[in-house]
Enzyme design. Structure first.
Site, PDB file in Angstrom:
ATOM      1  N   ASP A   1       2.840  -7.038  -3.378  1.00 29.98           N
ATOM      2  CA  ASP A   1       3.530  -8.150  -4.022  1.00 29.98           C
ATOM      3  C   ASP A   1       3.842  -7.837  -5.479  1.00 29.98           C
ATOM      4  O   ASP A   1       3.343  -6.868  -6.052  1.00 29.98           O
ATOM      5  CB  ASP A   1       2.659  -9.411  -3.973  1.00 29.98           C
TER       6      ASP A   1
ATOM      7  N   TYR B   1      -7.998  -1.112  -0.426  1.00 27.26           N
ATOM      8  CA  TYR B   1      -7.625  -1.881  -1.618  1.00 27.26           C
ATOM      9  C   TYR B   1      -8.836  -2.070  -2.519  1.00 27.26           C
ATOM     10  O   TYR B   1      -9.972  -2.133  -2.057  1.00 27.26           O
ATOM     11  CB  TYR B   1      -7.087  -3.256  -1.232  1.00 27.26           C
TER      12      TYR B   1
END
Length: 270
Positions: free
Chosen positions: A52, A110
């Site tokens: 994003d 992540y």
């Protein structure tokens, strides 16, 4: 035709996201523009992970099919000479013809970085989410392990999803460290794939555990989809795509064995 894979890092602060978009500057867009300038080819690049706006990457992977005769080292040097300062190619390699950066991946990793100092560090303001209350990392680490295994992660996702919402989480942990004397909390999670906002919703809810706002049972209720009100979306700028791993490399695209043709330097490890 060759299939070239690239390992990329970027500062996501000034991007609308990794995927090409019509409404702003994207990582894919600047990569494709640089590729065209270097090779004269207009090619569509495939990225392994969709990040994003504001999300960073240390180990994003892309692949591009090309007729260029440039060597691997020329590709790395050439792209880095063209790309803006917030994007860099760390390595490149000849990939098998059937290699697909997204669909060939078997594991994605992540890291979420939280600035947990008494006052926020100006140096980290675009690269770590600030939480002023001291977080109980032991409680967070114990609770986050609930997500390890095979689960339906739909309660942590946002927006429409393609196909199954079941994912396999291989690793989840929470640790505390320091950078320049500033306390940081690191949340690491690895899975075969992720849903939209899955990590950020997980982290936002986990922060509430660290603050003492919710307990382990309520965290479990969020995971089960029974308590959506306790779910919180963490800010994008604390999130990093650290690595994408493939079955044929055995180590992952973010590890040093892939770097002979890339950039080697000492880095601060967040």
């Amino acid at each position: 035709m060759r299939n070239i894979a690239l390992r990329i890092e970027y500062d996501g602060a000034d991007f609308v996201g990794s995927q090409w978009q019509t409404n702003g500057r994207s990582v894919q867009g600047v990569l494709e523009a640089a590729w065209q300038q270097l090779t004269g080819e207009r090619r569509r690049m495939t990225l392994a992970g969709r990040t994003d706006a504001g999300v960073h990457a240390r180990g994003q992977v892309a692949n591009v099919r090309t007729d260029t005769r440039h060597t691997i080292s020329t590709i790395v040097r050439g792209l880095n000479g063209i790309l803006p300062e917030d994007v860099g190619v760390l390595a490149a390699w000849e990939a098998p013809d059937d290699f697909h950066a997204r669909y060939s991946a078997v594991r994605r990793e992540y890291r979420y970085v939280i600035d947990n100092g008494r006052t926020p560090s100006p140096l980290l303001r675009r690269h770590a989410a600030y939480v002023p209350r001291r977080l109980d990392t032991a409680a967070m680490d114990a609770v986050v392990r609930q997500v390890i295994g095979t689960h339906d992660f739909a309660p942590l996702s946002d927006g429409p999803q393609e196909g199954s919402t079941v994912r396999i989480c291989y690793e989840a942990r929470c640790t505390r460290t320091e950078v320049w004397g500033q306390p940081l909390v690191l949340i690491d999670i690895a899975a075969n794939a992720f849903l939209r906002h899955m990590v950020r919703n997980l982290v936002g809810t986990l922060i509430q555990v660290g603050e003492g706002r919710i307990d382990a049972d309520r965290f479990a209720a969020v995971l089960a989809g029974d308590d959506r009100r306790a779910r919180v979306l963490a800010p994008a700028h604390g999130l990093y795509l650290m690595a994408v791993r493939y079955p044929e490399d055995g180590t992952g695209a973010a590890d040093e064995p892939a770097a002979p043709h890339g950039v080697t330097e000492t880095r601060m490890q967040l």
